[in-house]
Write an enzyme that holds these catalytic residues in place. Structure first.
Site, PDB file in Angstrom:
ATOM      1  N   GLY A  53       0.828  -1.195   0.000  1.00  0.00           N
ATOM      2  CA  GLY A  53       0.000   0.000   0.000  1.00  0.00           C
ATOM      3  C   GLY A  53       0.865   1.248   0.000  1.00  0.00           C
ATOM      4  O   GLY A  53       2.007   1.220   0.457  1.00  0.00           O
ATOM      5  N   GLN A  77       3.006   9.883   1.418  1.00  0.00           N
ATOM      6  CA  GLN A  77       4.304   9.204   1.396  1.00  0.00           C
ATOM      7  C   GLN A  77       5.145   9.559   0.172  1.00  0.00           C
ATOM      8  O   GLN A  77       6.330   9.238   0.122  1.00  0.00           O
ATOM      9  CB  GLN A  77       4.119   7.678   1.442  1.00  0.00           C
ATOM     10  N   CYS A 129       6.127  -0.205   7.203  1.00  0.00           N
ATOM     11  CA  CYS A 129       5.675   0.948   6.426  1.00  0.00           C
ATOM     12  C   CYS A 129       6.857   1.434   5.595  1.00  0.00           C
ATOM     13  O   CYS A 129       7.978   1.517   6.108  1.00  0.00           O
ATOM     14  CB  CYS A 129       5.201   2.049   7.380  1.00  0.00           C
ATOM     15  N   LEU A 130       6.599   1.731   4.333  1.00  0.00           N
ATOM     16  CA  LEU A 130       7.694   2.178   3.467  1.00  0.00           C
ATOM     17  C   LEU A 130       8.324   3.474   3.975  1.00  0.00           C
ATOM     18  O   LEU A 130       9.479   3.755   3.675  1.00  0.00           O
ATOM     19  CB  LEU A 130       7.184   2.366   2.033  1.00  0.00           C
ATOM     20  N   HIS A 156      -4.288   0.912   7.814  1.00  0.00           N
ATOM     21  CA  HIS A 156      -2.927   1.466   7.852  1.00  0.00           C
ATOM     22  C   HIS A 156      -2.803   2.636   6.870  1.00  0.00           C
ATOM     23  O   HIS A 156      -2.327   3.710   7.230  1.00  0.00           O
ATOM     24  CB  HIS A 156      -1.923   0.349   7.514  1.00  0.00           C
ATOM     25  N   GLU A 157      -3.250   2.410   5.633  1.00  0.00           N
ATOM     26  CA  GLU A 157      -3.086   3.446   4.600  1.00  0.00           C
ATOM     27  C   GLU A 157      -3.969   4.659   4.863  1.00  0.00           C
ATOM     28  O   GLU A 157      -3.530   5.794   4.676  1.00  0.00           O
ATOM     29  CB  GLU A 157      -3.398   2.872   3.209  1.00  0.00           C
ATOM     30  N   HIS A 200      -2.628   7.148   7.222  1.00  0.00           N
ATOM     31  CA  HIS A 200      -1.653   8.095   6.649  1.00  0.00           C
ATOM     32  C   HIS A 200      -2.333   9.400   6.236  1.00  0.00           C
ATOM     33  O   HIS A 200      -1.735  10.467   6.322  1.00  0.00           O
ATOM     34  CB  HIS A 200      -0.997   7.497   5.395  1.00  0.00           C
TER      35      HIS A 200
HETATM   36 NI    NI Z   1       2.602   3.101   5.784  1.00  0.00          NI
END
Ligand code: NI
Length: 185
Positions: free
Chosen positions: A45, A50, A98-99, A140-141, A144
């Site tokens: 995701g 991000q 998480c990236l 999670h996404e 953000h």
């Molecule tokens: Ni993340």
């Protein structure tokens, strides 16, 4: 095009993102870039903050899991202006990463069932009840988009345990296999 992923410490990750309208310039290209960037980084995701954009746009790609979960074959979807309408089911704990937080993996408790409303890439509205892994990725996404990171869900003790890694990121010295935009880089 592969875009650099903003890492922990970048202010955009803590901003409340804004809804977008159908006339948002270059949306198609933006989504393509987000899918490319997510795939290149082996992420499931990616949320627009991000990649430095404070807008309510998320991509989710689960094809890599399709060997174990056939229902995710070719699963690549965009979620625009998503809203979680209801959460239900039990709280389940599972490791997340998480990236934007390379090298950090911690167990996070999330609701197993959610009811969501969102627009697809053509601005068609959908309302769905989602459960299991996809419900976790969505939570999670979508976090953000409210400036929230998965580490915000951790206990004080677990937060303490990852402090060293976070400080490395704040110094712009995190490492990953993908292109990042770190605080001081
Ligand atoms: Ni993340």
């Amino acid at each position: 095009m592969i875009l650099p992923i903003y890492t922990y410490g970048q202010a955009v990750l803590r901003k409340e993102a804004e809804d977008i309208t159908p006339d948002y310039p270059g949306l198609k290209e933006l989504l393509e870039n987000m899918f490319d960037t997510m795939e290149r980084a082996d992420g499931v995701g990616l949320a627009a903050p991000q990649i430095g954009l404070p807008i309510r746009v998320v991509t989710i790609g689960l094809d890599a899991l399709s060997e174990d979960f056939p229902e995710f074959k070719d699963f690549n979807k965009a979620y625009i202006n998503p809203v979680i309408l209801e959460t239900s089911g039990e709280e389940v704990s599972m490791d997340e990463g998480c990236l934007s937080l390379p090298g950090v993996h911690e167990a996070v408790k999330r609701c197993s069932v959610i009811k969501v409303k969102y627009l697809d890439e053509n601005f068609v509205e959908h309302e769905e009840v989602v459960e299991g892994f996809l419900a976790r990725v969505m939570q999670h996404e979508f976090d953000h988009l409210d400036g929230k990171l998965f580490i915000d869900h951790l206990s004080t003790m677990r937060k303490q345990m990852i402090k060293g890694k976070l400080n490395t990121m704040l110094k712009g010295k995190a490492r990953s296999s993908y292109k990042m935009k770190q605080v001081k880089s």
